[in-house]
Design a protein around this motif. Structure first.
Motif, PDB file in Angstrom:
ATOM      1  N   ALA A   1      -1.909   2.528 -13.043  1.00 54.95           N
ATOM      2  CA  ALA A   1      -0.680   3.047 -12.449  1.00 54.95           C
ATOM      3  C   ALA A   1      -0.902   4.415 -11.805  1.00 54.95           C
ATOM      4  N   TYR A   2      -1.641   5.287 -12.477  1.00 53.28           N
ATOM      5  CA  TYR A   2      -1.857   6.630 -11.934  1.00 53.28           C
ATOM      6  C   TYR A   2      -2.682   6.599 -10.653  1.00 53.28           C
ATOM      7  N   ILE A   3      -3.641   5.671 -10.575  1.00 50.49           N
ATOM      8  CA  ILE A   3      -4.389   5.530  -9.326  1.00 50.49           C
ATOM      9  C   ILE A   3      -3.436   5.131  -8.209  1.00 50.49           C
ATOM     10  N   GLY A   4      -2.569   4.160  -8.487  1.00 50.42           N
ATOM     11  CA  GLY A   4      -1.624   3.717  -7.472  1.00 50.42           C
ATOM     12  C   GLY A   4      -0.611   4.772  -7.081  1.00 50.42           C
TER      13      GLY A   4
ATOM     14  N   TYR B   1      -5.855   3.930  -2.488  1.00 48.49           N
ATOM     15  CA  TYR B   1      -6.167   2.821  -3.402  1.00 48.49           C
ATOM     16  C   TYR B   1      -4.903   2.102  -3.887  1.00 48.49           C
ATOM     17  N   ARG B   2      -3.765   2.456  -3.332  1.00 50.62           N
ATOM     18  CA  ARG B   2      -2.490   1.927  -3.833  1.00 50.62           C
ATOM     19  C   ARG B   2      -2.392   0.421  -3.666  1.00 50.62           C
ATOM     20  N   ALA B   3      -2.779  -0.095  -2.509  1.00 46.17           N
ATOM     21  CA  ALA B   3      -2.662  -1.536  -2.273  1.00 46.17           C
ATOM     22  C   ALA B   3      -3.500  -2.324  -3.271  1.00 46.17           C
ATOM     23  N   ARG B   4      -4.707  -1.833  -3.537  1.00 42.05           N
ATOM     24  CA  ARG B   4      -5.558  -2.553  -4.494  1.00 42.05           C
ATOM     25  C   ARG B   4      -4.984  -2.454  -5.909  1.00 42.05           C
ATOM     26  N   ALA B   5      -4.470  -1.288  -6.279  1.00 45.82           N
ATOM     27  CA  ALA B   5      -3.880  -1.145  -7.610  1.00 45.82           C
ATOM     28  C   ALA B   5      -2.688  -2.077  -7.773  1.00 45.82           C
ATOM     29  N   LEU B   6      -1.862  -2.160  -6.764  1.00 45.99           N
ATOM     30  CA  LEU B   6      -0.714  -3.070  -6.820  1.00 45.99           C
ATOM     31  C   LEU B   6      -1.173  -4.517  -6.933  1.00 45.99           C
ATOM     32  N   ASP B   7      -2.194  -4.882  -6.176  1.00 43.62           N
ATOM     33  CA  ASP B   7      -2.703  -6.254  -6.214  1.00 43.62           C
ATOM     34  C   ASP B   7      -3.244  -6.594  -7.600  1.00 43.62           C
ATOM     35  N   ILE B   8      -4.015  -5.690  -8.191  1.00 46.20           N
ATOM     36  CA  ILE B   8      -4.551  -5.931  -9.535  1.00 46.20           C
ATOM     37  C   ILE B   8      -3.414  -6.101 -10.533  1.00 46.20           C
ATOM     38  N   GLY B   9      -2.435  -5.211 -10.464  1.00 48.38           N
ATOM     39  CA  GLY B   9      -1.307  -5.308 -11.380  1.00 48.38           C
ATOM     40  C   GLY B   9      -0.551  -6.614 -11.233  1.00 48.38           C
ATOM     41  N   GLU B  10      -0.314  -7.031 -10.015  1.00 52.67           N
ATOM     42  CA  GLU B  10       0.426  -8.277  -9.789  1.00 52.67           C
ATOM     43  C   GLU B  10      -0.344  -9.486 -10.318  1.00 52.67           C
ATOM     44  N   ARG B  11      -1.652  -9.498 -10.121  1.00 51.64           N
ATOM     45  CA  ARG B  11      -2.443 -10.651 -10.553  1.00 51.64           C
ATOM     46  C   ARG B  11      -2.629 -10.696 -12.065  1.00 51.64           C
ATOM     47  N   LEU B  12      -2.859  -9.541 -12.694  1.00 48.43           N
ATOM     48  CA  LEU B  12      -3.109  -9.544 -14.139  1.00 48.43           C
ATOM     49  C   LEU B  12      -1.824  -9.671 -14.950  1.00 48.43           C
ATOM     50  N   GLU B  13      -0.703  -9.166 -14.425  1.00 46.37           N
ATOM     51  CA  GLU B  13       0.621  -9.274 -15.065  1.00 46.37           C
ATOM     52  C   GLU B  13       0.675  -8.629 -16.445  1.00 46.37           C
ATOM     53  N   VAL B  14      -0.171  -7.613 -16.678  1.00 45.51           N
ATOM     54  CA  VAL B  14      -0.169  -6.916 -17.965  1.00 45.51           C
ATOM     55  C   VAL B  14       1.123  -6.107 -18.103  1.00 45.51           C
TER      56      VAL B  14
ATOM     57  N   LEU C   1       5.729  -2.168 -10.782  1.00 48.19           N
ATOM     58  CA  LEU C   1       7.065  -1.582 -10.809  1.00 48.19           C
ATOM     59  C   LEU C   1       6.993  -0.074 -11.012  1.00 48.19           C
ATOM     60  N   TRP C   2       6.106   0.347 -11.888  1.00 49.88           N
ATOM     61  CA  TRP C   2       5.938   1.778 -12.189  1.00 49.88           C
ATOM     62  C   TRP C   2       5.472   2.525 -10.935  1.00 49.88           C
ATOM     63  N   ILE C   3       4.468   1.979 -10.272  1.00 46.54           N
ATOM     64  CA  ILE C   3       3.962   2.609  -9.047  1.00 46.54           C
ATOM     65  C   ILE C   3       5.070   2.686  -7.998  1.00 46.54           C
ATOM     66  N   GLY C   4       5.754   1.556  -7.801  1.00 45.39           N
ATOM     67  CA  GLY C   4       6.804   1.530  -6.791  1.00 45.39           C
ATOM     68  C   GLY C   4       7.899   2.548  -7.041  1.00 45.39           C
ATOM     69  N   GLU C   5       8.311   2.682  -8.292  1.00 42.29           N
ATOM     70  CA  GLU C   5       9.382   3.624  -8.626  1.00 42.29           C
ATOM     71  C   GLU C   5       8.936   5.062  -8.425  1.00 42.29           C
ATOM     72  N   MET C   6       7.733   5.395  -8.856  1.00 37.90           N
ATOM     73  CA  MET C   6       7.270   6.774  -8.732  1.00 37.90           C
ATOM     74  C   MET C   6       7.016   7.148  -7.270  1.00 37.90           C
ATOM     75  N   VAL C   7       6.511   6.218  -6.496  1.00 35.55           N
ATOM     76  CA  VAL C   7       6.312   6.482  -5.062  1.00 35.55           C
ATOM     77  C   VAL C   7       7.662   6.680  -4.377  1.00 35.55           C
ATOM     78  N   ARG C   8       8.644   5.879  -4.777  1.00 33.30           N
ATOM     79  CA  ARG C   8       9.993   6.040  -4.209  1.00 33.30           C
ATOM     80  C   ARG C   8      10.537   7.431  -4.519  1.00 33.30           C
ATOM     81  N   ARG C   9      10.341   7.884  -5.762  1.00 36.31           N
ATOM     82  CA  ARG C   9      10.824   9.218  -6.133  1.00 36.31           C
ATOM     83  C   ARG C   9      10.116  10.316  -5.357  1.00 36.31           C
ATOM     84  N   GLN C  10       8.789  10.126  -5.165  1.00 34.73           N
ATOM     85  CA  GLN C  10       8.046  11.115  -4.391  1.00 34.73           C
ATOM     86  C   GLN C  10       8.595  11.215  -2.965  1.00 34.73           C
TER      87      GLN C  10
END
Length: 228
Positions: A177-180, A186-199, A216-225
């Protein structure tokens, strides 16, 4: 006039005070999270605040092996007074989640040995110890990423996070999440990994709180930024 010195408090007195604070209802809640005590943490912090920094007492309280005593020990310690070897020994003893978390956040992160310990713990065969290494790495990703191999970290997360033990998995997810969040390249790759692994995709999240599911975490924090 000479300064008045407060009387020294012995380990037994502190243990007695903590025992008097034991509450069965608090214990029931704590045990659901893997913690083995029933002391309200606000009251425990009050005990530590009254004691103040006392390094010898801190070491004595830690040696009791009792969770409330160890939590107080952490709070009344000077982080710089511990050697790397001492902190390593303490972490390997800290199997209770709250003790582990406070030790990492209140002592190790403020220690001059933090980077050496991060590197030593990162790939330790003990998954609880390794989780501390990944937790410290997450902090560096967010605050001081110079020298970190972020693509290499993403490779490790992609290969290992799905089947990692719970505490290690959580720390690896923090890194993802912090990388994303902090590294747009590296955001696109972090999002892709998260979506595929579903952890942690189905982790119960109270209303108004941010889900630990990385996309979801990445998306929310980026929105706040963007909004801030």
């Amino acid at each position: 006039m000479a300064a008045v010195t407060a009387p020294e408090v012995g380990v037994g007195e502190v243990l007695d005070e903590l025992a008097a604070l034991e509450d069965p209802k608090v214990r029931a809640v704590n045990e659901r999270h893997g913690d083995d005590h029933g002391v309200n943490l606000t009251q425990l912090r009050g005990v530590a605040k009254r004691l103040g920094v006392q390094q010898p007492l801190a070491r004595q309280l830690w040696a009791t092996g009792e969770t409330p005593a160890r939590l107080v020990a952490i709070l009344i310690s000077r982080p710089k007074d511990y050697t790397a070897a001492e902190l390593d020994d303490m972490l390997r003893e800290a199997r209770i989640p709250k003790v582990h978390d406070w030790l990492v956040n209140y002592l190790v992160k403020k220690s001059p040995h933090v980077e050496d310990l991060r590197v030593a713990w990162f790939d330790d065969p003990d998954d609880v110890v390794a989780s501390a290494g990944w937790s410290l790495t997450a902090t560096r990703i967010a605050k001081n990423p110079e020298g970190l191999d972020l693509p290499g970290l993403l490779d490790l997360i992609e290969a290992n996070m799905k089947d990692a033990p719970p505490r290690l998995q959580w720390s690896m997810n923090d890194c993802l999440a912090y990388i994303g969040i902090h590294h747009p390249e590296y955001r696109a790759r972090a999002l892709d990994i998260g979506e595929r692994l579903e952890v942690l995709k189905d982790y119960p999240t109270p209303p108004g709180c941010t889900s630990p599911f990385a996309p979801l975490w990445i998306g929310e924090m980026v929105r706040r930024q963007a909004a801030g």
